[in-house]
Enzyme design. Sequence first.
Site, PDB file in Angstrom:
ATOM      1  N   ASP A  23       0.864  -1.172   0.000  1.00 31.44           N
ATOM      2  CA  ASP A  23       0.000   0.000   0.000  1.00 31.44           C
ATOM      3  C   ASP A  23       0.910   1.234   0.000  1.00 31.44           C
ATOM      4  O   ASP A  23       2.127   1.138   0.136  1.00 31.44           O
ATOM      5  CB  ASP A  23      -0.971  -0.011   1.188  1.00 31.44           C
TER       6      ASP A  23
HETATM    7  C1  BGC Z   1      -5.090   3.114  -0.008  1.00 32.81           C
HETATM    8  C2  BGC Z   1      -5.190   2.055  -1.078  1.00 32.81           C
HETATM    9  C3  BGC Z   1      -5.109   2.709  -2.427  1.00 32.81           C
HETATM   10  C4  BGC Z   1      -3.779   3.443  -2.510  1.00 32.81           C
HETATM   11  C5  BGC Z   1      -3.518   4.076  -3.868  1.00 32.81           C
HETATM   12  C6  BGC Z   1      -3.881   4.007  -0.203  1.00 32.81           C
HETATM   13  O1  BGC Z   1      -3.902   5.093   0.643  1.00 32.81           O
HETATM   14  O2  BGC Z   1      -5.058   2.481   1.251  1.00 32.81           O
HETATM   15  O3  BGC Z   1      -6.377   1.325  -0.937  1.00 32.81           O
HETATM   16  O4  BGC Z   1      -5.247   1.767  -3.448  1.00 32.81           O
HETATM   17  O5  BGC Z   1      -3.773   4.454  -1.534  1.00 32.81           O
HETATM   18  O6  BGC Z   1      -4.316   5.141  -4.102  1.00 32.81           O
END
Ligand code: BGC
Length: 766
Positions: free
Chosen positions: A298
Amino acid sequence: MSYTNKMVVLALTISTFMGCKDNNQVAVLESKTENSIEQKVDSLLKLMTVEEKVGQMNQYNGFWDVTGPTPTEGNAEKKYEHLKKGWVGSMLNVKGVENVKTVQKIAVEESRLGIPLIIGFDVIHGYKTLSPIPLAESASWDLEAIKNSASVGAAEASAAGINWTFAPMVDISQDAKWGRVMEGGGEDPYLGSKIAQARVNGFQGDDLTKPNTIAACAKHFAAYGFGEAGKEYNTVDISGATLHNLVLPPFKAAADANVKTFMNGFNDLNGIPATSNSFLQRDILKGKWNWNGFVVSDWASIGEIATWGRAKDKRDAAKLAVTAGSDMDMESYAYIEELANLVKDGTIDESLLDDAVKRILRVKFELGLFEDPYRYCDKAREKEVIGNKKHHDAVLDMAKKSIVLLKNENNLLPLKKEGQKIALIGALASDKNSPLGSWRLASDDNTAVSVLEGMQKYKGNNLVYKKGADVTVGKTAFTKELHINTTDKSEFNDAIAAAKQADVVVMVLGEHGFQSGEGRSRTNLQLPGVQQELLEAVYKANKNIVLVLNNGRPLAITWADKHIPAIVEAWQLGTQTGNAVAEVLYGDYNPSGKLPMTFPRNVGQTPIYYNHKSTGRPVPMADTTMVFWTHYSDVENSPLYPFGHGLSYTDFKYKNLKLSKTSAAVGEAITVSVDVTNTGKLDGKEVVQLYIRDFVGSIVRPVKELKGFELVPLKTGETKTIKFTLDDSTLGFFDNNGNYLVEAGEFKIFVGGSSKTSLEANFELK
Ligand code: BGC
């Protein structure tokens, strides 16, 4: 050099490298079979330097730091430099054919090996034309519609150059305080697993090389939905049985549906951050499940392993993450800065990189990116597909199916189409932005059909609109203003005056679309701001109220349930919100949604979920004045609305629950059948739900578990016999070590239209 030329050169290079005298490798590169993909991946890997391998494992944000803290390093110039060197395997948040082409061209035409980028984006509930938020869609229990909704998102995103979505989020959560429940399938692992598969199939279609399908990503692996106290980015401490029985099933279902990627999470699991969790990623996902896709971290979560205090610095974090099976680094700069040195100084083995890179290249081959890296970059298609009529029709259909009728005393709904004076009240009723919900990075602001606009299409009535009060002082996605509720009551009197003149009052109240989602945990689940006061003030003027809720999570609306005759759960329904709500209010669509999460009476009951365990003291003691049993002193145990609850404008009756046998050997299947009749005056649909209880187990079993459901259309007066099969796959459970057990003993079966079921029968497993 054109891309094709470059690939031929690459193929020839591979042939030479492998000592081939003929051009077999060219044939290999051109063929599409799975075996040949493995050969291509292997051949290509052999050409790569350590730095180029690390590059494939590096993902950069597209110069638009929107979903996380802005990186301190890594300006645009540096990212371009890295693209040219082949040090970037993927980009996220680059959208639009023109932009995607720009970065893809650099990767393909300027880097040494010309390996195309995979372009990721959060297509969570649509791209530009928005479907309801995922929790709302889950309330439809309509797997075909959910699949179709994902395919609409895939069609639009792929037309904008994107070939990978960071969806579906399959995190089970039992805590409405957590803002991200809006993004998932609710609290139940059985329903969640079916929805996970529907979404993966919708995004990926049956052929990933088609330009309108994209790779999906099951996230967040694992247990992100179990953050303590519903607090975002928080610690998770759960038992092995909870992990295996509740958390993992939707991930396993996604893996079985051949989801191409997984994303890990911001949480730890029992002390080990998910991103550095070998048990989850190596032992379970890539080991026991033998899954061959790749895992992306993530946002910055590799670097955060050090912030957790599990690694001493970024280098240590990179080592732990790669060892644990995190294949791609989203915006931590940990891999790009540390991995090559870790290999060169012998701290980690290069085979770890090889495994990760193979997984990433495999998906790129499967997407057809090596055949044509610009496959998703067709300007004409971009223009034609995004926002087309077919997509608006599809999201409207999904929106109607997502609405849940929570209460309808004296059949106040549907509204009459003529001759009624209606007062429509609430800032959310005229809002064109909030209904789009959280997570809609590509849609334009204020593009939803508001409830006001939807209702204005029904011209037979006299409709008056009054705002009454705003919800929050802020309206944009990423600021804290969203959490500051307005205190301004200056427009209450206008609303009260309108209500006094009306036959029926429709009040649209709830959360602003940006009050749920990532980073939006709440400790208060009541209507935010002065809305409760507004509701009570209007109620004093006119009791004939239809409350339409807009929210991204279960709310504690206990006062409303007691006083307000009709309540409609309308979530945030996306672009077509107002049309869907109006069709339901006026009876042109008979609602059939059922809650995918339990609604609490107050926040103190959370986490609250239907499939809780029995306790040693589950029922009041014989002497009801005694306090020594499982309960609260100030509120009853039952929820406000149970999981699976949802009404219709017609009525359904259940009878003739039959089992094919009342005793069966472990391994044998049992068929359950039940007759369901539409006894009301309108055609409708009912979600017939089957639950079981396993009375005695080697670990304590839940009091109820969903093990089957079917969405059944029934014409008025019609009866259908619905059949379910129970077998080892549904009658067993995982112990704390992840062993699947099917144990002999007595079971109860429950069937009905919610988790508060109507019919029961027993059987024994021998
Ligand atoms: C979120 C993810 C997301 C990623 C990219 C993160 O802050 O937890 O679910 O896909 O950002 O945008």
